[in-house]
Enzyme design. Sequence first.
Site, mmCIF file in Angstrom:
data_model
loop_
_atom_site.group_PDB
_atom_site.id
_atom_site.type_symbol
_atom_site.label_atom_id
_atom_site.label_comp_id
_atom_site.label_asym_id
_atom_site.label_seq_id
_atom_site.Cartn_x
_atom_site.Cartn_y
_atom_site.Cartn_z
ATOM 1 N N GLU A 1 -5.446 10.008 -8.320
ATOM 2 C CA GLU A 1 -4.072 9.523 -8.258
ATOM 3 C C GLU A 1 -3.197 10.150 -9.341
ATOM 4 O OE1 GLU A 1 -3.390 5.346 -7.188
ATOM 5 O OE2 GLU A 1 -5.555 5.056 -7.410
ATOM 6 N N HIS B 1 -5.176 7.223 -3.878
ATOM 7 C CA HIS B 1 -4.492 5.930 -3.798
ATOM 8 C C HIS B 1 -4.915 5.130 -2.566
ATOM 9 C CE1 HIS B 1 -1.350 3.203 -5.138
ATOM 10 N NE2 HIS B 1 -0.866 3.144 -3.904
ATOM 11 N N SER C 1 -1.845 -1.516 -5.080
ATOM 12 C CA SER C 1 -0.569 -0.845 -5.242
ATOM 13 C C SER C 1 0.489 -1.839 -5.729
ATOM 14 C CB SER C 1 -0.168 -0.161 -3.922
ATOM 15 O OG SER C 1 0.862 0.772 -4.132
#
Length: 271
Positions: free
Chosen positions: A209, A253, A153
């Site tokens: 995602e 994610h 991330s």
Amino acid sequence: MSLSPQSWSPFVLPRATTRLVTAAANGHAYRLSLSVPKGAPPEAGFPMLLVLDGGALFPTVAETERRLSHRSEVTGVEPMVIVGVGPGHTEMYDTAQRHRDFTPGPPLLAEDAGRFETGGAEAFLAFLLDEAIPLAAGQVRVDPARISLMGHSLAGYFALDVLTRRPDAFAAYAAVSPSIWWNPERLLEGVAGLQETPAGVLLAVGRREQNDAPADERRNRRRMVDAVEDLGARLSARLPGRIRVEVFPDEDHASVVSVAAVRALRLATAT
């Protein structure tokens, strides 16, 4: 059959130790977690994988390495030192710390600005290179030519920023679901000026995602999959044969980390 309270005790992650460190580079506290393979290291030393967001990711990556390195000839993962770098407390994440340490400056879009301090990436990188790695290497012989970095991330954005600005800082880079949206122009500028480097690069993202996550309109707007594929193509043009892009069809994610950890460990082995 009844069990007394003494029948249970805390579970301890095998081979792992941890310590708190106050970084000279920025004055902030971090928890370093260390997993060391059994047995003597090879003559050059064990490879090392630095895992950012250590409070959340270190147990997953360390246990994946421990299990897969048990049969390296089959899995492609050799014994290596895993170093988790996380916040100084025992929670999985520290949102304010992540925004400060993993970003070189404010986000490009105004909607993401102003919530937290940003711009501490350079000092954080100095902490990794000058303090965290030497501390870990002081506990076990490590091959200095085989130290890799993994981030997820916003930490994935940090890994890519280091790659494009300081490509020789690490032997390999694994950026999982990187937050390219933070400032894609900076990354593209870095890619355009990127010189040849032997570093291997993994970009990984979950197909869910983008588009397959209708409840998460913000993430869809960030084009997580498209951004990874586009940046991967640009990096491949600059570093042919060094870039691997993985889009995992059933992952989101959060779940993509466990799958990508295997790829990151194989990349760190191959350096």
